[in-house]
Motif scaffolding. Structure first.
Motif, short mmCIF file in Angstrom:
data_model
loop_
_atom_site.label_atom_id
_atom_site.label_comp_id
_atom_site.label_asym_id
_atom_site.label_seq_id
_atom_site.Cartn_x
_atom_site.Cartn_y
_atom_site.Cartn_z
N MET A 371 0.83 -1.19 0.00
CA MET A 371 0.00 0.00 0.00
C MET A 371 0.87 1.25 0.00
O MET A 371 2.08 1.18 0.21
N ALA A 372 0.24 2.40 -0.22
CA ALA A 372 0.95 3.68 -0.20
C ALA A 372 0.74 4.36 1.14
O ALA A 372 -0.33 4.24 1.76
N VAL A 373 1.76 5.06 1.61
CA VAL A 373 1.68 5.82 2.86
C VAL A 373 2.35 7.17 2.64
O VAL A 373 3.07 7.38 1.66
N ASN A 374 2.12 8.08 3.57
CA ASN A 374 2.81 9.37 3.54
C ASN A 374 4.17 9.24 4.22
O ASN A 374 4.39 8.34 5.03
N ASP A 375 5.07 10.17 3.91
CA ASP A 375 6.44 10.00 4.39
C ASP A 375 6.56 10.13 5.91
O ASP A 375 7.55 9.69 6.50
N HIS A 376 5.55 10.72 6.56
CA HIS A 376 5.62 10.81 8.02
C HIS A 376 4.83 9.68 8.70
O HIS A 376 4.69 9.69 9.92
N THR A 377 4.32 8.74 7.91
CA THR A 377 3.56 7.63 8.49
C THR A 377 4.51 6.65 9.18
O THR A 377 5.43 6.14 8.55
N PRO A 378 4.31 6.36 10.46
CA PRO A 378 5.18 5.39 11.13
C PRO A 378 4.98 3.98 10.57
O PRO A 378 3.86 3.48 10.54
N VAL A 379 6.06 3.37 10.14
CA VAL A 379 5.97 2.01 9.60
C VAL A 379 5.44 1.04 10.65
O VAL A 379 4.62 0.17 10.35
N ASP A 380 5.88 1.22 11.89
CA ASP A 380 5.46 0.28 12.92
C ASP A 380 3.97 0.41 13.25
O ASP A 380 3.35 -0.56 13.68
N ALA A 381 3.37 1.59 13.00
CA ALA A 381 1.93 1.74 13.24
C ALA A 381 1.13 0.92 12.24
O ALA A 381 0.09 0.34 12.58
#
Length: 648
Positions: A371-381
Motif C-alpha cells: 500500500m501507499a503511505v505518507n512519508d511521516h507515516t510510522p511504519v510500525d503503526a
C-alpha cells in the motif's frame, strides 16, 4: 547461403542441406513419425524452420536425441516481445521459454489478426493457434474488447480450457461491463472467476465502481455476509496504536458507512468519530445476476474466491469502495493497492483501521500487503494494525497539503512493551525522489522483526542508522536490496554489516559506492575482501555504481585458496568499456581455471558500452564463456545518451 552475380543481379543459391531442410519442413505431416531417424546435427538445424504445432509434436523425439528445443522457444518469445531486454526474466537463464512463448502467442492470436510472416505460425489458422496454446495460459490478460470473442460458440472449448488452466486474470483496459454491449465480457469474467480456477486478479486503472464492487465481493468467504447486505449491525473498529475503538454501522441496502477520525490533544484522549453515509454510484445489484446466463452456466452458479487482489485505485475509491468492505475480505492472502495521487492522512487512517478490523477477525489469512503511505507515516503503526503479516511493502509519498500524521504507534503510548512481529519481508520505497521517512518507526520495525529475511529500501535517507540496526537486530537477514541510496559515507557501516550477517543476496543499486574514494583501497578492496569472507553469499548485484575501470578488482572475489561462492554477479549499467572487461575477464579466467568450479557464474553485463570496440569485446567474452553464463545485449551506446545519463 552463397551468392553469385547473374546479369548484374544477385541470386541466392541454396545448398543441398538447406534444400533438404526446406523439403522436410514442407512434408512434416508425412515425416513426423520418422523424425528421430534424422541425424542430430540436421535435426537441430530443422527446428527453427518448423511451426509451433510440429515443434511441439516432435519435442519428445528430439529430446531422445539429446537436443533441447528451448533455444527455439526462446527465439519465439524474444521475437514476440521486443522489449524483452528490459525484463527481469532475461536474467533467469533456465526459465520455461516454451510456456512463456505459447502464452504470449495465445494473446497474439486472440487480439491481433496481423501475425506477419512468421515461420513458427506458417500454415496455421487462428483456431489452431488458440487451441494449441491455450493449455499454456497461466495468466489471461484482458486488453481490449476482442476478448469477448471467447463467449462465441466457436471459441467455447477455448474458454472451457481457460477455466481449467488459468489461475490469474489481468484486467488491463478501462470499460464498464454492465452495459448491454459488454454482456459477453461479463459472462467471461463470471466463467473464469465463479466457475474457473482463477484465484489471482489484477485490475488496472479505474474500471468503474461497478466492476470493482462485483470483483471485490469474491474476496469474501461464501459463509460470510458482505458489507452491503447486512441488516443494521454495529461492529467495533479498533484504532491503530490506541486502546480506543470506533463504532461503524453497516446499513442494509446499497449504502455503506465509513469513518473519518479526528484526534486532538494527547494520544490517549477519547477518539471522536463521525459517521458518513456513502451512496454507491451504480444501479446494478452487488451480487452477480446469475439468472442472466442460465442455462448457459448449468443449474448451479458457484461464487469464486479471490485469494490475491492487485488494484490500482484513487483515494476516492480507497475511502468509498475499499475501506467499507475491506473488513470482510477474509479470503485474501495477498492485497496490493497502488495509487498515484497523494493521500490525506484522514483517508489513510480509515484504510489502516479497516485493515486492523480485518486482521482481528478469526479466519483472516492476509499475509502479504502492499500500500501507499505518507512519508511521516510510522511504519510500525501500519504493522501494529496487521500483526500477522509476513510481507509488507510500502510506497512512500510526500503528504497531501495540510496533512499531519494521525497514526500513533504503540511505542508512543506504551514504550515499555516491545512487540515481536512475524514479518519476514519488508519493502519501503520512494519513487518520488529521496524522502525523509519516519526513521524511528522504520528502525523500531527492524528491531521488532527478528525473523526478517528480506529487506528492500529505495530512495530513503539517511542510510547509516538502517545499516547499524540491521547489524545489531537482524542476524537472520538473507536478502538486502538498497536502491537509489547514497552510501558514499557509509563504508564502515557496510563492512560491519557484512561481517555480522548471513546474507545470501546483496543488491546495491545506484548507491554511489565509490564517489568519495580517491583509490580503490579506500573501499572497494576491503569490500571485496569482506565479501569473500561471507560464505553464505550467492548473489551480488552492483548496477549503476560507475565501477568502470574498477571492475577488475571484483575479479579478486574468485582468487586465493578460499574464493567466493557467488553464483550470480550483476555488473550492468556501470560504464564498463571493452578494455575494462578484457582486463576483468583475464583475471577472472585465471582464477576460475585454478579452482575448476562445479557451476558457471551468471554474469550480467547488460547496458554497458561494450560496442565501443567490437574486437576487444569479443576477445573478453570468449575468455569468459567457459566459466560464465553471460547476459548481454546489443545496446547501441553511441546512438543514445542513456549510458551517460545513468552515470550522472
Amino acid at each position: 547461403m552463397a551468392k553469385v552475380e547473374t546479369s548484374g543481379k544477385s541470386a541466392a543459391v541454396e545448398s543441398l542441406v538447406q534444400t533438404c531442410i526446406k523439403l522436410v519442413c514442407q512434408h512434416m505431416s508425412v515425416l513426423e513419425e520418422r523424425i528421430s531417424d534424422l541425424p542430430a546435427s540436421l535435426l537441430k538445424d530443422i527446428l527453427p524452420h518448423l511451426n509451433i504445432v510440429y515443434l511441439d509434436r516432435i519435442e519428445s523425439a528430439v529430446q531422445s536425441k539429446g537436443i533441447s528445443t528451448s533455444f527455439v522457444w526462446e527465439f519465439i518469445f524474444k521475437d514476440l516481445v521486443k522489449t524483452w531486454r528490459c525484463r527481469p526474466m532475461v536474467s533467469q537463464p533456465y526459465c520455461d521459454w516454451k510456456q512463456k512463448s505459447l502464452e504470449r502467442l495465445f494473446h497474439v492470436a486472440l487480439y491481433t489478426h496481423n501475425r506477419g510472416d512468421k515461420k513458427y505460425l506458417s500454415n496455421l489458422s487462428e483456431q489452431t493457434v488458440l487451441s494449441m496454446t491455450v493449455s499454456y495460459v497461466q495468466t489471461l490478460s484482458v486488453v481490449s474488447r476482442k476478448v469477448c470473442r471467447l463467449a462465441s460458440v466457436e471459441l467455447k472449448p477455448i474458454l472451457s480450457e481457460l477455466e481449467r488452466g488459468a489461475g490469474c486474470l489481468k484486467l488491463l483496459d478501462r470499460w464498464s461491463p454492465w452495459t448491454g454491449v459488454e454482456k459477453d465480457l461479463l459472462y467471461i469474467l463470471h466463467r473464469l472467476l465463479d466457475h474457473g480456477s482463477v484465484k489471482d486478479v489484477e485490475m488496472g486503472r479505474c474500471y468503474g465502481l461497478d466492476l470493482q464492487n462485483w470483483i471485490t465481493t469474491r474476496c469474501r468467504r461464501p459463509e460470510g455476509v458482505g458489507p452491503l447486505h447486512l441488516s443494521q449491525e454495529s461492529v467495533e473498529l479498533p484504532v491503530a496504536g490506541t486502546s480506543s475503538s470506533i463504532q461503524v454501522t453497516q446499513p442494509c441496502g446499497s449504502d455503506a458507512s465509513s469513518t473519518g477520525l479526528q484526534r486532538s490533544g494527547t494520544a490517549m484522549e477519547e477518539v471522536a468519530c463521525k459517521r458518513r453515509r456513502i451512496t454507491w454510484l451504480w444501479d446494478m445489484p452487488t451480487e452477480f445476476p446469475c439468472d442472466t446466463f442460465l442455462p448457459k452456466c448449468g443449474p448451479i452458479c458457484p461464487k469464486g474466491q479471490i485469494n490475491s487482489l492487485d488494484m490500482q485505485v484513487t483515494p476516492f475509491e480507497i475511502i468509498n469502495v475499499v475501506s467499507p468492505s475491506l473488513p470482510f475480505w477474509r479470503c485474501l492472502h495477498t492485497l496490493h493497492l497502488h495509487n498515484e495521487r497523494l493521500f490525506k492522512d484522514s483517508d489513510l487512517q480509515v484504510l489502516v483501521n479497516s485493515l486492523q478490523m480485518l486482521c482481528s477477525k478469526p479466519g483472516c489469512i492476509l499475509q502479504d500487503l502492499s500500500m501507499a503511505v505518507n512519508d511521516h507515516t510510522p511504519v510500525d503503526a501500519v504493522l501494529e494494525a496487521c500483526p500477522s503479516l509476513r510481507s509488507l511493502s510500502l510506497d512512500v509519498f510526500p503528504p497531501a497539503p495540510g496533512s499531519c500524521n494521525k497514526l500513533i504507534p504503540m511505542r508512543a503510548l506504551k514504550p515499555l512493551e516491545p512487540k515481536v512481529f512475524l514479518l519476514e519481508k519488508l519493502s519501503v520505497k520512494s519513487s518520488h525522489g529521496k524522502v525523509q521517512v519516519d526513521m524511528e518507526g522504520l528502525l523500531t520495525t527492524l528491531r521488532q522483526t527478528p525473523n526478517l529475511r528480506s529487506l528492500h529500501v529505495s530512495g530513503i535517507h539517511p542510510a547509516s542508522p538502517i545499516l547499524s540496526t540491521l547489524a545489531e537486530s537482524n542476524k537472520t537477514l538473507k536478502s538486502l536490496t538498497l536502491d537509489d541510496i547514497n552510501l558514499a559515507s557509509c563504508h564502515c557501516e557496510i563492512l560491519h554489516l557484512l561481517e555480522n550477517s548471513l546474507l545470501q543476496d546483496i543488491c546495491l543499486k545506484d548507491c554511489q559506492l565509490l564517489d568519495k574514494c580517491t583509490t580503490n583501497e579506500d573501499f572497494l578492496v576491503p569490500f571485496v575482501k569482506t565479501l569473500k569472507g561471507l560464505c553464505s553469499l550467492q548473489s551480488l548485484a552492483l548496477p549503476e555504481n560507475r565501477l568502470a575501470k574498477s571492475v577488475k578488482d571484483l575479479a579478486e572475489l574468485f582468487s586465493g585458496n578460499s574464493p567466493s561462492s557467488i553464483l550470480k554477479l550483476d555488473l550492468s549499467s556501470n560504464y564498463i568499456l571493452p578494455a575494462d572487461l578484457l582486463e576483468f575477464s583475464t583475471l577472472l579466467s585465471l582464477h576460475k581455471r585454478s579452482h575448476h568450479p562445479s557451476s558457471r557464474l551468471i554474469l550480467d553485463l547488460r547496458l554497458n558500452p561494450l560496442d565501443r570496440d567490437q574486437d576487444v569485446k569479443e576477445r573478453a567474452l570468449r575468455s569468459l564463456i567457459p566459466f560464465c553464463h553471460i547476459l548481454t545485449d546489443s545496446w547501441d551506446s553511441r546512438s543514445t545518451m542513456a549510458d551517460h545519463i545513468s552515470m550522472m
